[in-house]
Design a protein around this motif. Sequence first.
Motif, PDB file in Angstrom:
ATOM      1  N   ASN A 213      -3.656  95.942 -14.580  1.00 25.78           N
ATOM      2  CA  ASN A 213      -2.564  94.923 -14.396  1.00 25.78           C
ATOM      3  C   ASN A 213      -2.836  93.536 -15.433  1.00 25.78           C
ATOM      4  N   ARG A 214      -1.630  93.094 -14.950  1.00 28.39           N
ATOM      5  CA  ARG A 214      -1.678  91.312 -15.304  1.00 28.39           C
ATOM      6  C   ARG A 214      -2.796  89.867 -15.591  1.00 28.39           C
ATOM      7  N   TRP A 215      -3.680  90.552 -14.050  1.00 26.56           N
ATOM      8  CA  TRP A 215      -4.225  89.571 -13.516  1.00 26.56           C
ATOM      9  C   TRP A 215      -5.509  89.671 -13.941  1.00 26.56           C
ATOM     10  N   MET A 218      -5.740  88.847 -17.621  1.00 29.91           N
ATOM     11  CA  MET A 218      -6.165  88.047 -17.553  1.00 29.91           C
ATOM     12  C   MET A 218      -8.009  87.439 -18.297  1.00 29.91           C
TER      13      MET A 218
ATOM     14  N   TYR B   7       6.938  96.002 -16.600  1.00 30.97           N
ATOM     15  CA  TYR B   7       5.998  95.414 -14.939  1.00 30.97           C
ATOM     16  C   TYR B   7       5.745  96.122 -13.824  1.00 30.97           C
ATOM     17  N   ASP B  11       2.083  92.781 -10.618  1.00 33.04           N
ATOM     18  CA  ASP B  11       2.611  92.252 -11.796  1.00 33.04           C
ATOM     19  C   ASP B  11       3.889  90.962 -11.375  1.00 33.04           C
ATOM     20  N   PHE B  14       2.742  88.609  -9.048  1.00 35.12           N
ATOM     21  CA  PHE B  14       1.366  87.288  -9.905  1.00 35.12           C
ATOM     22  C   PHE B  14       2.712  86.877 -11.322  1.00 35.12           C
TER      23      PHE B  14
END
Lengths: 312, 293
Positions: A213-215, A218, B7, B11, B14
């Motif tokens: 996921n994006r977290w 990152m 997404y 996400d 977030f």
Amino acid sequence: MADKNLPTDGRFTRLFDHFKREWQIYAMLLPTIVWFIVFLYKPMYGLQIAFKDYSIFRGVAGSPWIGIEHFQTLFGNDQFLRAVSNTIKISALNLLFGFPAPIILALMFNEILHATYKRTAQTIVYLPHFISSVIIAGIVITAFSPTLGIVNIILGWFGLDSIYFLTQPQWFRPIFVGTGIWQEAGFGSIVFLAAIAGVNPSLYESAVVDGANRWQMMWKITIPSILPTILIMLIIRIGNVMEVSFELVILLYQPATYETADVVNTWIYRQGLQSGQYDLAAAGGLFNAVVAFVLVMTANTLSRRFSRTSLW
Amino acid sequence: MQNWNLYARGDKIFAIVVSILIGMFTVATLYPFIYIAAVSFSSGFAAQAGKVVLTPVDATLEAYGYIIKDPQFWISYRNTFIYTIGGTIMSLLFIIPGAYALSRRQLKGRRFFNLFIAFTMWFNAGLIPFFLNMRDLNLLDSMFGIILAFAVNAFNIILLRNFFEAIPQSFEEAARMDGANDFQVLWKVFVPLSKPAIATITLFCIVSRWNGFFWAMVLLQSEEKIPLKVFLRHTISNLSDDDEFAIVQTAAGFSAETVTAAIIVCSIIPVLIVYPFIQKYFEKGILLGGVKE
């Protein structure tokens, strides 16, 4: 042989031809070199007053040498030592809170998908960088004023008593460091955004395939990829520890807050330019410059290790 | 890579949280300006009573009326323009030819000259020797002194020199064939090819001149020579403890704070006007600056 020490005719002629052919580039360089001598190197010569009993009438060269007396005075002077300690403390706070701020901001900007929203926000947060410290100080003084300041108005909403922030030593550093973040975090994020833009997109693509996921991306991709930039910026910061933006200090401090606010350059300013003790103040300045020089050189050497090119 | 429709739920949450945080920071950046503008348009009484939060209270132009009647305001405003325009031109006159010369391979002592200039970025004589030097040069209280003494800095020269060095030789050779000398090569080949770099440096100069304050305060004594920022500083420190002013302001609709706020607004407006146009240059410029030597 006697003529061994003399340049040969050939070398002379070659040099002469060179200057005859290329005189224009020397003519172009000359004003700049003269400017550097007159405005930056001549003051370095003037630094010798740190070791002299300087008098305006005798001038730099004519004043008598007194050795390291000024430095002995300096290191026995509580105010100067306090200024050195304040400089380091303010820089440490700047490093602790001011340094991560633009990185966090850049990482957040990177997560925003809506292009116009991102652009508008960036345009606004870059703005304070272009505002003069006098205006920043004017805004801070107004906002923290005990009568009309917005900060005290808000405290009032919660039934709290109003505080005259700028006269209280314990509030100076939080206000100063906070102002710095407000003014520079946005602009500082540009460097990190550029580093993020340079990250190889295929890294993210394979992470998506792996179901990250994006977290996670990152933490696992973006931050490790921009780590060299972060390190270099950190090193530059450490190299500039002695450089607290003293213009803003002069505008915001007052005798009541000298205890926490007075930094080396503001001490020099008061001692030298306001009280006329030029030699002692110049000694303080020399101390500051030497420490800064050592720090910058160390920073440059360190950064060579982290990146192929040096900072300069 | 970043596609909202692909997404996952987490996400999306977030991204929304981040957007809200950025929004809050943006509002926090903008708010002090709005607040100052609101104070400047409020009556002195309302401001003193702590009523101004977001919009003007008892809206009035009294504070602006007070400053536009002060001739010193106009004098210092004019001076700021003189320092900005004169200073920037002076900077370019030094920096462009200087950077060109330093970028030439045939320059003898090129390494030395580069070091000579770069050294000033690492070591600085400091406030006192600089001030005494200005006094020795008879440049105290001189407008020309301000324009000249802050014209050059190592960083700008190195930035432009690097840009010049990256220009391919072939551009220059064509001009040389036509018999161009160095001045012509610089003016007709290098300058047109370096517009982004020169624009960036011009921008740096304009911003630092427009905002310049400390040395103007230290070096200039005559009121008719001070720039707007020094005038603002005087206003902030004088108005509040000036009894005569306190009496005048009670009768009128302004106060020390609303007058200060009005001067701040007047001084920010030109920056806001040019800001959208310069934005693309400073983003480029800061990155150019990162690629040193």
